[in-house]
Every structure is written in structure tokens, then in C-alpha cells.
Write a protein that holds these residues in place. Structure first.
Motif, short mmCIF file in Angstrom:
data_model
loop_
_atom_site.label_atom_id
_atom_site.label_comp_id
_atom_site.label_asym_id
_atom_site.label_seq_id
_atom_site.Cartn_x
_atom_site.Cartn_y
_atom_site.Cartn_z
N ALA A 75 0.82 -1.22 0.00
CA ALA A 75 0.00 0.00 0.00
C ALA A 75 0.85 1.26 0.00
CB ALA A 75 -0.95 -0.01 1.19
N ILE A 76 2.00 1.24 0.68
CA ILE A 76 2.85 2.44 0.73
C ILE A 76 3.32 2.83 -0.67
CG2 ILE A 76 5.05 1.25 1.16
CD1 ILE A 76 3.88 4.48 2.92
N GLN A 77 3.41 1.87 -1.58
CA GLN A 77 3.83 2.16 -2.95
C GLN A 77 2.81 3.00 -3.71
OE1 GLN A 77 5.00 -2.16 -3.70
NE2 GLN A 77 6.33 -1.03 -5.10
N VAL A 78 1.57 3.02 -3.23
CA VAL A 78 0.54 3.88 -3.83
C VAL A 78 0.19 5.02 -2.87
CG1 VAL A 78 -0.35 2.15 -5.43
CG2 VAL A 78 -1.36 2.33 -3.13
N GLY A 79 1.11 5.28 -1.92
CA GLY A 79 0.96 6.42 -1.03
C GLY A 79 0.07 6.20 0.18
N ILE A 80 -0.32 4.97 0.45
CA ILE A 80 -1.19 4.65 1.59
C ILE A 80 -0.34 3.99 2.67
CG2 ILE A 80 -3.26 3.42 2.37
CD1 ILE A 80 -3.87 5.52 0.21
N GLN A 81 -0.22 4.64 3.81
CA GLN A 81 0.68 4.20 4.88
C GLN A 81 0.01 3.17 5.79
OE1 GLN A 81 2.57 7.61 6.64
NE2 GLN A 81 3.70 6.35 8.08
N LYS A 82 -0.43 2.07 5.20
CA LYS A 82 -1.10 1.00 5.93
C LYS A 82 -0.38 -0.32 5.68
CE LYS A 82 -4.66 3.22 7.66
NZ LYS A 82 -4.81 3.34 9.09
N ARG A 83 -0.44 -1.23 6.64
CA ARG A 83 0.25 -2.53 6.54
C ARG A 83 -0.59 -3.50 5.69
NH1 ARG A 83 4.78 -2.51 9.02
NH2 ARG A 83 5.04 -4.77 9.14
N ILE A 84 -0.55 -3.25 4.39
CA ILE A 84 -1.33 -4.02 3.40
C ILE A 84 -0.40 -4.37 2.25
CG2 ILE A 84 -3.23 -3.92 1.74
CD1 ILE A 84 -4.42 -1.64 3.50
N LEU A 85 -0.46 -5.62 1.81
CA LEU A 85 0.27 -6.00 0.61
C LEU A 85 -0.50 -7.06 -0.16
CD1 LEU A 85 1.96 -9.00 0.90
CD2 LEU A 85 2.99 -7.66 2.72
N LEU A 86 -0.22 -7.10 -1.44
CA LEU A 86 -0.82 -8.09 -2.34
C LEU A 86 0.29 -8.91 -2.97
CD1 LEU A 86 -3.35 -5.96 -4.43
CD2 LEU A 86 -3.76 -7.14 -2.27
N ILE A 87 0.02 -10.19 -3.17
CA ILE A 87 0.92 -11.08 -3.91
C ILE A 87 0.04 -11.87 -4.88
CG2 ILE A 87 2.53 -13.04 -3.80
CD1 ILE A 87 3.70 -10.68 -2.31
N ASN A 88 0.45 -11.90 -6.15
CA ASN A 88 -0.26 -12.71 -7.15
C ASN A 88 0.79 -13.34 -8.07
OD1 ASN A 88 -2.79 -12.13 -9.72
ND2 ASN A 88 -2.50 -13.88 -8.40
N LEU A 89 1.24 -14.52 -7.68
CA LEU A 89 2.30 -15.20 -8.43
C LEU A 89 1.73 -15.85 -9.68
CD1 LEU A 89 4.33 -16.93 -5.59
CD2 LEU A 89 4.65 -14.67 -6.58
N PRO A 90 2.53 -15.84 -10.76
CA PRO A 90 2.09 -16.55 -11.96
C PRO A 90 2.18 -18.06 -11.78
CG PRO A 90 4.25 -15.55 -12.30
CD PRO A 90 3.79 -15.14 -10.93
N ARG A 91 1.36 -18.77 -12.51
CA ARG A 91 1.39 -20.24 -12.51
C ARG A 91 2.47 -20.71 -13.48
NH1 ARG A 91 -5.09 -21.77 -12.51
NH2 ARG A 91 -5.56 -20.71 -10.56
N GLU A 92 2.59 -22.04 -13.64
CA GLU A 92 3.61 -22.60 -14.53
C GLU A 92 3.51 -22.05 -15.95
OE1 GLU A 92 2.62 -25.56 -12.20
OE2 GLU A 92 4.30 -24.55 -11.22
N ASP A 93 2.30 -21.76 -16.41
CA ASP A 93 2.13 -21.24 -17.77
C ASP A 93 2.40 -19.74 -17.86
OD1 ASP A 93 -0.10 -20.15 -16.57
OD2 ASP A 93 -1.55 -21.08 -17.93
N ASP A 94 2.92 -19.16 -16.76
CA ASP A 94 3.33 -17.75 -16.69
C ASP A 94 2.15 -16.78 -16.69
OD1 ASP A 94 5.73 -16.52 -16.13
OD2 ASP A 94 5.98 -15.77 -18.17
N THR A 95 0.94 -17.26 -16.38
CA THR A 95 -0.21 -16.37 -16.28
C THR A 95 -0.64 -16.24 -14.82
OG1 THR A 95 -1.80 -18.15 -16.64
CG2 THR A 95 -1.06 -16.95 -18.60
N GLN A 96 -1.16 -15.08 -14.49
CA GLN A 96 -1.68 -14.84 -13.15
C GLN A 96 -3.19 -15.02 -13.15
OE1 GLN A 96 0.48 -11.00 -13.18
NE2 GLN A 96 0.85 -11.39 -11.02
N HIS A 97 -3.70 -15.56 -12.04
CA HIS A 97 -5.14 -15.78 -11.90
C HIS A 97 -5.59 -15.12 -10.60
CE1 HIS A 97 -5.24 -18.76 -15.18
NE2 HIS A 97 -4.01 -19.00 -14.79
N LYS A 98 -6.69 -14.39 -10.68
CA LYS A 98 -7.16 -13.66 -9.49
C LYS A 98 -7.44 -14.60 -8.31
CE LYS A 98 -9.71 -9.85 -7.76
NZ LYS A 98 -10.53 -8.70 -8.00
#
Length: 172
Positions: free
Chosen positions: A49-72
């Protein structure tokens, strides 16, 4: 949903320590959704969140699968994270949406266990290794005001600063 501006190094906000999230309400849910859209629009696998200017303890991780695509459905929304265990050591070539076009090897723990809350405030435990462990450590560093370039040895840090100055001159 909205695409948010990602702060770039050396913006001083990136050095701020993020605060605990106390309210798990519609505003938080909107921020999480906007952060996801922003991360995907920039082809990122993680965003604090700090990377978008929001000073809160929030993060997102969305790793790609073997086929190199990310799924929500693989998206991790991690709020108020606390390391329970950090083990081993590994080196990983990292990049960052706040430090575009620069990649360097950083030493990290090889495996981690984490306590956190989800968007509804539910407590969770997550264990991971490989890219998942690296990405989580990278994003939690952001929450503590640390960028991956801060972890570089002095010679690599000087190389980064030199490349940054050169890039800035080319933009002018």
C-alpha cells in the motif's frame, strides 16, 4: 476500480513505516481492489500500500502459474503481517515497481511462516518458500520503509545510484 499512481524511488513516502489496519470496511475493500488493478496494469506480482501512497500494513501477492499467467483466485491479500518463522538463506534477482528497470540479486530467507489478516479481518497463517517467500519479504520490507536497493552491498548500491542519475538525465 481505479489504477493508482505508483510512487517511484527516491520518493520520501517510500521510506515511511506503515501503520496497522484497524478497520476492515468497504474503504479497505475498495483499496484492495484498486491495488490489484494497479499491480496487474504494471505487470507486477506484488504491491504494498505504501507504494501507492497509503501508509497501511497491506500487501498483495499474485504469483504466476507454470504457464506464466496470473489468476485472481491465486491472489493473496495480506494485512497486518507478522513473521512467525524465517529459515535458511537464498539469493534472488529482484525488481520493483517503485524502482523500474533495475534488477539485482538480494539475499533473503529461503522459507517463511507468516501470521496475517484477510480483507475481512480473519486471522490466517501462511507458510511459503521460493518466489512466494521472496515476494512476501520484499513487500513487508516496503511496509517497514525499506526498498530492495537498500539491501544491496555498497558497490552494487553505487552502481544503482549511477544508473538512476543516467536515466534521469536521459529523461530531461
Amino acid at each position: 476500480m481505479a489504477i493508482l499512481e505508483i510512487l517511484k524511488y527516491p520518493n520520501p513516502t517510500l521510506k515511511k513505516v506503515s501503520q496497522e489496519v484497524e478497520s476492515f470496511d468497504a474503504d479497505l475493500h475498495q483499496l484492495l481492489d484498486d491495488m490489484y488493478e494497479t499491480m496487474r496494469a504494471r505487470n507486477g506480482i506484488g504491491l504494498a500500500a505504501i507504494q501507492v501512497g497509503i501508509q497501511k500494513r497491506i500487501l498483495l501477492i499474485n504469483l504466476p502459474r507454470e504457464d506464466d499467467t496470473q489468476h485472481k483466485e491465486d491472489l493473496l491479500e495480506i494485512i497486518n503481517p507478522v513473521f512467525l518463522k524465517q529459515e535458511g538463506a537464498t539469493k534472488w534477482n529482484e525488481g520493483c515497481l517503485s524502482v523500474p528497470e533495475f534488477y539485482e540479486e538480494v539475499e533473503r530467507f529461503a522459507a517463511i511462516t507468516l501470521a496475517y489478516q484477510d480483507r475481512f479481518g480473519e486471522k490466517k497463517i501462511l507458510a511459503g518458500d521460493g518466489l512466494l517467500a521472496i515476494a512476501i519479504q520484499h513487500e513487508i520490507d516496503h511496509l517497514n520503509g525499506i526498498l530492495f536497493v537498500d539491501k544491496l552491498p555498497i558497490l552494487k548500491r553505487k552502481k544503482f545510484e549511477k544508473e538512476l542519475k543516467k536515466a534521469r538525465k536521459e529523461l530531461k
